[in-house]
Design a protein around this motif. Structure first.
Motif, mmCIF file in Angstrom:
data_model
loop_
_atom_site.group_PDB
_atom_site.id
_atom_site.type_symbol
_atom_site.label_atom_id
_atom_site.label_comp_id
_atom_site.label_asym_id
_atom_site.label_seq_id
_atom_site.Cartn_x
_atom_site.Cartn_y
_atom_site.Cartn_z
ATOM 1 N N GLN A 125 42.476 -2.556 -20.028
ATOM 2 C CA GLN A 125 42.191 -1.391 -20.147
ATOM 3 C C GLN A 125 43.566 -0.577 -20.006
ATOM 4 O OE1 GLN A 125 41.727 -0.354 -15.775
ATOM 5 N NE2 GLN A 125 39.461 -0.669 -15.880
ATOM 6 N N PRO A 126 43.327 0.438 -21.588
ATOM 7 C CA PRO A 126 44.107 1.713 -22.420
ATOM 8 C C PRO A 126 44.788 2.831 -21.660
ATOM 9 C CG PRO A 126 41.714 1.865 -22.792
ATOM 10 C CD PRO A 126 41.781 0.952 -21.792
ATOM 11 N N VAL A 127 44.427 3.060 -20.452
ATOM 12 C CA VAL A 127 45.043 3.947 -19.854
ATOM 13 C C VAL A 127 45.187 3.522 -18.730
ATOM 14 C CG1 VAL A 127 43.781 6.094 -18.105
ATOM 15 C CG2 VAL A 127 42.369 5.298 -19.816
ATOM 16 N N ASP A 128 47.058 4.382 -18.787
ATOM 17 C CA ASP A 128 48.043 4.037 -18.206
ATOM 18 C C ASP A 128 48.565 3.332 -17.900
ATOM 19 O OD1 ASP A 128 47.956 7.393 -18.247
ATOM 20 O OD2 ASP A 128 47.275 7.583 -16.943
ATOM 21 N N PRO A 129 48.813 1.547 -18.571
ATOM 22 C CA PRO A 129 49.215 1.092 -17.764
ATOM 23 C C PRO A 129 50.260 0.197 -17.264
ATOM 24 C CG PRO A 129 49.673 0.257 -21.146
ATOM 25 C CD PRO A 129 49.059 1.713 -20.156
ATOM 26 N N CYS A 130 50.860 1.045 -16.659
ATOM 27 C CA CYS A 130 52.139 1.176 -15.888
ATOM 28 C C CYS A 130 52.297 0.105 -14.459
ATOM 29 C CB CYS A 130 52.478 2.382 -15.258
ATOM 30 S SG CYS A 130 52.922 3.789 -16.109
ATOM 31 N N TYR A 131 53.170 -0.346 -14.208
ATOM 32 C CA TYR A 131 53.825 -1.329 -13.433
ATOM 33 C C TYR A 131 55.286 -1.093 -12.704
ATOM 34 C CZ TYR A 131 56.593 -4.251 -17.169
ATOM 35 O OH TYR A 131 57.357 -4.483 -17.359
ATOM 36 N N GLU A 132 55.553 -1.535 -11.323
ATOM 37 C CA GLU A 132 56.872 -1.398 -10.693
ATOM 38 C C GLU A 132 57.157 -3.479 -10.337
ATOM 39 O OE1 GLU A 132 58.592 1.610 -7.256
ATOM 40 O OE2 GLU A 132 56.485 1.282 -7.660
ATOM 41 N N VAL A 133 58.323 -3.165 -10.626
ATOM 42 C CA VAL A 133 58.805 -4.199 -9.411
ATOM 43 C C VAL A 133 59.415 -3.736 -8.815
ATOM 44 C CG1 VAL A 133 60.569 -6.454 -10.404
ATOM 45 C CG2 VAL A 133 58.852 -5.532 -11.701
ATOM 46 N N LEU A 134 58.836 -4.250 -7.573
ATOM 47 C CA LEU A 134 60.014 -3.759 -6.142
ATOM 48 C C LEU A 134 61.403 -5.397 -6.186
ATOM 49 C CD1 LEU A 134 57.079 -2.234 -4.985
ATOM 50 C CD2 LEU A 134 59.950 -0.461 -4.711
ATOM 51 N N VAL A 135 62.174 -5.677 -5.728
ATOM 52 C CA VAL A 135 63.119 -6.727 -5.080
ATOM 53 C C VAL A 135 62.892 -6.060 -3.820
ATOM 54 C CG1 VAL A 135 64.526 -7.836 -4.965
ATOM 55 C CG2 VAL A 135 63.476 -6.970 -7.758
ATOM 56 N N LYS A 136 62.989 -7.266 -2.720
ATOM 57 C CA LYS A 136 64.028 -6.543 -1.227
ATOM 58 C C LYS A 136 64.777 -7.973 -1.384
ATOM 59 C CE LYS A 136 63.479 -6.430 4.110
ATOM 60 N NZ LYS A 136 62.811 -5.904 4.562
ATOM 61 N N GLY A 137 66.038 -7.891 -1.273
ATOM 62 C CA GLY A 137 67.754 -8.797 -0.946
ATOM 63 C C GLY A 137 67.908 -8.975 0.225
ATOM 64 N N PRO A 138 68.885 -9.657 0.329
ATOM 65 C CA PRO A 138 69.593 -10.190 1.656
ATOM 66 C C PRO A 138 70.122 -8.964 1.779
ATOM 67 C CG PRO A 138 70.616 -11.072 -0.443
ATOM 68 C CD PRO A 138 69.354 -10.746 -0.975
#
Length: 184
Positions: A125-138
């Motif tokens: 899909q060409p529309v707004d190809p956004c992502y986010e990486v979230l990390v919960k560390g120690p």
């Protein structure tokens, strides 16, 4: 019981979150609470050639550390979690997913590297190809000299790669570029 003179619980020797007590008993205490370390890459515009999102997590401490990795596709309003594969020291780990993808929680042994591969589900899909990486560390110990930015026992970075494993321009976020956040 709270000691009214210093607003702390000296009897249990607890230092409150991001606060250093003026109480002489608490100030000298060697017991420290943990501050969770939650981080976000922010929204990343996915390069059209990105086929996999790679998150590397290096446990540089002398003890095992538990982390949670979430890779969220912001392309639709549903903010869907991407399916993931985990590799500890280069070896594939058993799949932890049956059905709907969820954040990956994993305990990384001391001085070891965990690499997570997330696969975008709507790459076509060409529309707004956004992502986010979230990390919960120690949880990090509150260091009296630096209670706002305590040291991170796990170092993580993320890249978007193509099928040949080549990092794609604009899809790299290094550890120091992640922002602390209150939730994951």
């Amino acid at each position: 019981m709270m000691d009214s003179c210093c607003n702390c619980d000296c009897h249990k020797k607890i230092i409150r979150l991001n606060k250093v007590s003026s109480c002489p008993d608490c100030r000298g205490s060697s017991v420290q609470s943990s501050v969770p370390s939650n981080f976000t890459s922010g929204a990343i515009w996915r390069n059209p050639e990105t086929e996999k999102i790679v998150v590397s997590l290096l446990n540089k401490s002398d003890v095992a550390r538990t982390v949670t990795v979430s890779v969220v596709d912001w392309q639709g309003c549903a903010q869907a979690e991407m399916p993931k594969e985990a590799f500890l020291c280069g070896e594939s780990q058993p799949s932890l997913f049956n059905g709907i993808p969820t954040p990956l929680t994993f305990t990384i042994p001391a001085k070891k590297l965990l690499v997570v591969h997330a696969t975008p589900q709507n790459a076509w899909q060409p529309v707004d190809p956004c992502y986010e990486v979230l990390v919960k560390g120690p949880g990090d110990p509150i260091v009296p000299n630096d209670p706002i930015t305590p040291p991170d026992p796990v170092i993580f970075n993320t890249w978007g790669i193509n099928d040949a494993g080549v990092p794609q321009e604009g899809n790299t976020v290094l550890h120091q570029q992640f922002l602390r956040t209150f939730f994951v």
